[in-house]
Design an enzyme around this catalytic site. Sequence first.
Site, PDB file in Angstrom:
ATOM      1  N   ASN A   7      46.643  30.759  40.434  1.00 39.01           N
ATOM      2  CA  ASN A   7      46.261  31.410  39.272  1.00 39.01           C
ATOM      3  C   ASN A   7      47.033  32.471  39.270  1.00 39.01           C
ATOM      4  O   ASN A   7      47.220  33.670  40.030  1.00 39.01           O
ATOM      5  CB  ASN A   7      44.906  31.497  39.791  1.00 39.01           C
ATOM      6  CG  ASN A   7      43.989  32.243  38.828  1.00 39.01           C
ATOM      7  OD1 ASN A   7      44.494  32.917  37.953  1.00 39.01           O
ATOM      8  ND2 ASN A   7      42.636  32.194  39.089  1.00 39.01           N
ATOM      9  N   ARG A  94      46.584  27.497  36.575  1.00 39.54           N
ATOM     10  CA  ARG A  94      45.413  28.226  35.571  1.00 39.54           C
ATOM     11  C   ARG A  94      46.374  28.749  34.155  1.00 39.54           C
ATOM     12  O   ARG A  94      47.091  29.605  34.513  1.00 39.54           O
ATOM     13  CB  ARG A  94      44.623  29.269  36.290  1.00 39.54           C
ATOM     14  CG  ARG A  94      43.910  29.968  35.055  1.00 39.54           C
ATOM     15  CD  ARG A  94      43.002  31.201  35.666  1.00 39.54           C
ATOM     16  NE  ARG A  94      42.286  31.934  34.763  1.00 39.54           N
ATOM     17  CZ  ARG A  94      42.039  32.985  34.702  1.00 39.54           C
ATOM     18  NH1 ARG A  94      42.709  33.746  35.360  1.00 39.54           N
ATOM     19  NH2 ARG A  94      41.322  33.427  33.527  1.00 39.54           N
ATOM     20  N   HIS A 183      37.885  31.880  30.493  1.00 41.06           N
ATOM     21  CA  HIS A 183      36.891  31.745  31.866  1.00 41.06           C
ATOM     22  C   HIS A 183      36.388  30.408  31.869  1.00 41.06           C
ATOM     23  O   HIS A 183      35.431  30.254  32.733  1.00 41.06           O
ATOM     24  CB  HIS A 183      36.018  32.862  32.161  1.00 41.06           C
ATOM     25  CG  HIS A 183      36.674  34.051  32.252  1.00 41.06           C
ATOM     26  ND1 HIS A 183      36.238  35.338  31.386  1.00 41.06           N
ATOM     27  CD2 HIS A 183      37.750  34.599  33.014  1.00 41.06           C
ATOM     28  CE1 HIS A 183      36.821  36.325  31.868  1.00 41.06           C
ATOM     29  NE2 HIS A 183      37.756  35.958  32.786  1.00 41.06           N
ATOM     30  N   ARG A 242      39.553  46.380  29.476  1.00 37.73           N
ATOM     31  CA  ARG A 242      39.554  46.067  28.123  1.00 37.73           C
ATOM     32  C   ARG A 242      38.269  46.737  27.513  1.00 37.73           C
ATOM     33  O   ARG A 242      37.110  46.641  28.193  1.00 37.73           O
ATOM     34  CB  ARG A 242      39.783  44.566  28.168  1.00 37.73           C
ATOM     35  CG  ARG A 242      41.031  43.956  28.531  1.00 37.73           C
ATOM     36  CD  ARG A 242      41.216  42.482  28.430  1.00 37.73           C
ATOM     37  NE  ARG A 242      41.583  42.159  30.028  1.00 37.73           N
ATOM     38  CZ  ARG A 242      41.250  40.862  30.321  1.00 37.73           C
ATOM     39  NH1 ARG A 242      40.868  39.901  29.619  1.00 37.73           N
ATOM     40  NH2 ARG A 242      41.353  40.557  31.759  1.00 37.73           N
ATOM     41  N   GLU A 385      37.574  28.798  40.752  1.00 39.90           N
ATOM     42  CA  GLU A 385      38.331  28.211  39.774  1.00 39.90           C
ATOM     43  C   GLU A 385      39.246  27.497  40.386  1.00 39.90           C
ATOM     44  O   GLU A 385      39.819  26.221  39.712  1.00 39.90           O
ATOM     45  CB  GLU A 385      39.069  29.416  38.977  1.00 39.90           C
ATOM     46  CG  GLU A 385      37.873  30.214  38.027  1.00 39.90           C
ATOM     47  CD  GLU A 385      38.658  31.562  37.592  1.00 39.90           C
ATOM     48  OE1 GLU A 385      38.732  32.486  38.712  1.00 39.90           O
ATOM     49  OE2 GLU A 385      38.929  31.827  36.392  1.00 39.90           O
TER      50      GLU A 385
HETATM   51  N1  LIG Z   1      32.005  44.284  46.857  1.00 41.57           N
HETATM   52  C1  LIG Z   1      32.377  44.520  45.696  1.00 41.57           C
HETATM   53  N2  LIG Z   1      31.519  45.249  44.942  1.00 41.57           N
HETATM   54  C2  LIG Z   1      31.576  45.565  43.614  1.00 41.57           C
HETATM   55  N3  LIG Z   1      32.621  45.005  42.967  1.00 41.57           N
HETATM   56  C3  LIG Z   1      33.371  44.226  43.626  1.00 41.57           C
HETATM   57  C4  LIG Z   1      33.338  44.114  44.976  1.00 41.57           C
HETATM   58  N4  LIG Z   1      34.434  42.975  45.304  1.00 41.57           N
HETATM   59  C5  LIG Z   1      35.221  42.965  44.103  1.00 41.57           C
HETATM   60  N5  LIG Z   1      34.609  43.638  43.159  1.00 41.57           N
HETATM   61  C6  LIG Z   1      35.029  43.650  41.616  1.00 41.57           C
HETATM   62  O1  LIG Z   1      35.702  42.456  41.262  1.00 41.57           O
HETATM   63  C7  LIG Z   1      36.827  42.742  40.649  1.00 41.57           C
HETATM   64  C8  LIG Z   1      37.931  41.571  40.755  1.00 41.57           C
HETATM   65  O2  LIG Z   1      36.781  40.252  40.195  1.00 41.57           O
HETATM   66  P1  LIG Z   1      37.801  38.946  40.291  1.00 41.57           P
HETATM   67  O3  LIG Z   1      36.763  37.987  39.810  1.00 41.57           O
HETATM   68  O4  LIG Z   1      38.628  38.956  41.590  1.00 41.57           O
HETATM   69  O5  LIG Z   1      38.702  39.272  39.016  1.00 41.57           O
HETATM   70  P2  LIG Z   1      40.104  38.796  38.417  1.00 41.57           P
HETATM   71  O6  LIG Z   1      40.127  37.292  38.656  1.00 41.57           O
HETATM   72  O7  LIG Z   1      39.941  39.078  36.988  1.00 41.57           O
HETATM   73  O8  LIG Z   1      41.217  39.592  39.039  1.00 41.57           O
HETATM   74  C9  LIG Z   1      37.328  44.036  41.242  1.00 41.57           C
HETATM   75  O9  LIG Z   1      38.066  44.512  39.931  1.00 41.57           O
HETATM   76  C10 LIG Z   1      35.983  44.850  41.467  1.00 41.57           C
HETATM   77  O10 LIG Z   1      35.573  45.532  40.557  1.00 41.57           O
HETATM   78  C1  LIG Z   2      40.720  35.579  30.591  1.00 43.35           C
HETATM   79  C2  LIG Z   2      40.711  36.516  31.539  1.00 43.35           C
HETATM   80  O1  LIG Z   2      40.240  37.719  31.076  1.00 43.35           O
HETATM   81  O2  LIG Z   2      41.095  36.364  32.865  1.00 43.35           O
HETATM   82  P1  LIG Z   2      41.082  37.434  34.107  1.00 43.35           P
HETATM   83  O3  LIG Z   2      39.549  37.600  34.034  1.00 43.35           O
HETATM   84  O4  LIG Z   2      41.536  36.600  35.106  1.00 43.35           O
HETATM   85  O5  LIG Z   2      41.799  38.721  33.474  1.00 43.35           O
HETATM   86 MG   LIG Z   3      39.590  35.974  37.523  1.00 37.78          MG
END
Ligand SMILES: Nc1ncnc2c1ncn2[C@@H]1O[C@H](COP(=O)(O)OP(=O)(O)O)[C@@H](O)[C@H]1O
Ligand SMILES: CC(=O)OP(=O)(O)O
Ligand SMILES: [Mg+2]
Length: 399
Positions: A7, A94, A183, A242, A385
């Site tokens: 991913n 992904r 997503h 965003r 995912e």
């Molecule tokens: N313990 C927590 N409390 C609050 N927010 C959290 C915690 N752990 C992770 N996050 C939030 O989750 C976000 C990342 O989520 P994630 O689903 O891994 O995102 P992505 O796949 O888009 O990188 C971080 O930017 C943070 O804001």
């Molecule tokens: C589609 C998208 O916003 O993916 P991510 O949350 O991983 O940035």
């Molecule tokens: Mg994600």
Amino acid sequence: MNIFVINSGSSSIKYQLFKMPATQPVCSGLVERIGLDDATITHKIFKDGEEKVIQKTTEIDDHEAGLKLVNDLLTDAAIGVIHDPADIEVIGHRIVHGGEAFTTTTVITAQVKEKLKTTFQLAPLHNPASYLGVEVAEKIFTNATQIAVFDTAFHQTMPEKAFRFALPNSYYTDYNIRSYGFHGTSHKYVTEQAVAYLNKPDAKLISIHLGNGCSMAAVQNGKCFDTSMGFGPLSGLIMGTRSGDLDPTVIFYLVNQLGYDIEQVSNMLNKRSGMLGLTGYSDMRDITAAINAGDANSKLAYDLYTYRIKKYIGAYASALNGVDAIIFTAGVGENDSLVRELVCADMDYLGISIDTAVNSTRAKGIRDISSTDAKVKTLIIPTNEELEIATQCVQLLKG
Ligand SMILES: Nc1ncnc2c1ncn2[C@@H]1O[C@H](COP(=O)(O)OP(=O)(O)O)[C@@H](O)[C@H]1O
Ligand SMILES: CC(=O)OP(=O)(O)O
Ligand SMILES: [Mg+2]
């Protein structure tokens, strides 16, 4: 079957290795801050119910260097889980945006790669990075069949009234300008989990994916009916960096009055807005810390963030003519109890109400945080995912 799932994000790579049909990964990991001096790799190995964590901070210049490091850990003499990169039979990637070209899981060929390049403009933060992941994986895992799993695929069931924009028809017929939704792999996974948990195949579900990117989906009978992201992953909810929904007039003003070019507009809306623009932080953990320290901007940002989610719950409850459960998932949805509390406050008219004590207790797995008398269930369902991607790869190869 050894399936390695990648991913790739703009500055990170998440991965998991599965020996399918086992759904427990053999190992998983995250390479973060690629291109910065203090890039880190966190690699977890799962064996006999135990978890071993290896963490390194080092210079990782690009995705190729990142994946090479991952490969070194996978094949390491002492802690490796495979002997040779050639042991990997399938790589599941992904890919965020499939556009109109890709509506389902697809084996990656030279022709598919050419078509993938046409999607870069549609998701500039995501698709070029995923494509790079494909190219690098080809070099390292020379034996593997590479498969693309698209975020947009699950949303292909949306009815036309949900996915069309009210633009002149030719913009849809000539240029495929429509809502695609993102997503999808996560929304599919958690809504299937909810159906099994509730034991109700026709449950009316609202899935709320809150990660760095955030989106919601209205789902019934395993089909997506509507979703908050649109042509690209920018509309709908407020996200880490965003803006989410925005009156397009703002863009005309930025261009005509403030002299922005379109690159600056895109950069501002994709990378400098959302929670980052409102508070100075994109990570919710930093923002809750700021709230606890009395920062009024951060409190207001949480109000904006959660109010937007409330509005979409109302919209989707009426689109589905009812709702059996709402689902919180992804980094913020699974971990941030304050977000869940603010979203679910004053929603008793719709039948949503949570037990705040249960909500603020941490636990693993699926959790029901609804009050005992709530008409609508509020569930926390950890997304996966990577497992969903591995499952779809197996389904494709088995025909
Ligand atoms: N313990 C927590 N409390 C609050 N927010 C959290 C915690 N752990 C992770 N996050 C939030 O989750 C976000 C990342 O989520 P994630 O689903 O891994 O995102 P992505 O796949 O888009 O990188 C971080 O930017 C943070 O804001
Ligand atoms: C589609 C998208 O916003 O993916 P991510 O949350 O991983 O940035
Ligand atoms: Mg994600």
